[in-house]
Design an enzyme around this catalytic site. Sequence first.
Site, short mmCIF file in Angstrom:
data_model
loop_
_atom_site.label_atom_id
_atom_site.label_comp_id
_atom_site.label_asym_id
_atom_site.label_seq_id
_atom_site.Cartn_x
_atom_site.Cartn_y
_atom_site.Cartn_z
N SER A 104 0.61 -0.77 -0.24
CA SER A 104 -0.26 -0.04 0.02
C SER A 104 0.57 1.06 0.33
O SER A 104 2.02 1.11 0.62
CB SER A 104 -0.90 -0.16 1.00
OG SER A 104 -1.36 1.30 1.52
N SER A 105 0.44 2.30 0.08
CA SER A 105 1.59 3.51 -0.80
C SER A 105 0.93 4.14 0.53
O SER A 105 2.23 5.19 1.21
CB SER A 105 0.53 4.48 -1.58
OG SER A 105 -0.89 4.75 -1.02
N CYS A 106 0.83 3.61 1.57
CA CYS A 106 0.16 4.08 3.15
C CYS A 106 1.98 3.39 3.67
O CYS A 106 2.25 4.25 4.75
CB CYS A 106 -0.35 3.48 4.16
SG CYS A 106 -0.29 2.29 4.59
N LYS A 137 2.14 -3.63 6.61
CA LYS A 137 2.74 -3.31 5.42
C LYS A 137 3.90 -3.21 4.91
O LYS A 137 4.67 -3.82 3.99
CB LYS A 137 2.11 -2.46 4.03
CG LYS A 137 0.14 -3.14 4.04
CD LYS A 137 0.18 -4.55 4.12
CE LYS A 137 -0.82 -5.06 2.79
NZ LYS A 137 -1.36 -5.48 2.15
N HIS A 176 -12.97 3.18 2.97
CA HIS A 176 -12.82 4.00 1.82
C HIS A 176 -12.92 5.19 1.58
O HIS A 176 -13.99 5.80 1.28
CB HIS A 176 -10.85 3.17 0.82
CG HIS A 176 -9.86 2.42 1.92
ND1 HIS A 176 -10.35 1.32 1.28
CD2 HIS A 176 -9.09 3.12 2.57
CE1 HIS A 176 -9.23 0.87 1.83
NE2 HIS A 176 -8.19 1.81 2.36
#
Length: 310
Positions: A104-106, A137, A176
Amino acid sequence: MKIYIAGHRGLVGSAIVRRLQAQGADNLLLPSRDALDLTSQAQVEAFFERERPEQVYLAAAKVGGIHANDTRPAEFIRDNLVIETNVIHAAWRHGVKKLCFLGSSCIYPKFAPQPMREDVLLTGALEPTNEWYAIAKIAGIKLCQAYRKQYGFDAISLMPTNLYGPGDNFDLTNSHVLPALIRRFHEAKLRGDAAVTIWGTGSPRREFLHVDDLAAAAVFLMDGYSSDAIVNVGVGEDLSILELAQLVARVVGFEGAIATDPSKPDGTPRKLLDVSRIHALGWQARIGLEEGVRSTYAWYLEHADARRGA
């Protein structure tokens, strides 16, 4: 080829199934959650020993929006760590030829330079509202890299930006932002509301990738990429949350006002991925945002009775 898609009923997993089937794959392993609990090491080991898949797409995860992450941190870090560890270890032990881990980009720092390159990982503090999920992640990435380094296991890691599309979660408490906006504006239109209020100031900028594009990227990279270097998957463009709300309102047909609530958290100020690495490999996203939102809204309407959180 025998291919196991972990999390095949979720947003990402179901898109990967659609992509593989469209390309002619007919030996997909798709056990239900009742048949295979990925948090059970014994069940995961038994499954891999029995089925011996050759490829694995690890799309299973506990996911949610800001509210869910902020109120259930123990679940988000514990469940995701256990799932990743069980699946990656069992895949290596039982001879899987290649594994694709979906991150994930988080994972990137809250104030990372924009657009975010893959090499900014672990260079700064995370966004506090979802750091538990992000740390899990990151651990998944490091598991893949460690198993490649020590055992030569061919595991690759993809970092998608914010995803949306058919099969999304439209529950207002744990979804989301994009599916939540679709549902809120749709219901406001039905009620004839004069206005819809969105969380935060509306100024944070986000990038959105249709899940079918992500599935195409995952299959593309599984076919031709092998490295411990993570790969961002996105479109390379972003917009503000207020602009997104305006787009969704237009698609849904809501004609009232849009207000903001600065008392609610904004989250990370901006999250835009640098996608030069995947572009250099020969892949680019194809589905435009308005086109994708329209098709997702159509799916939402078609599945009104069965949608999650309805």
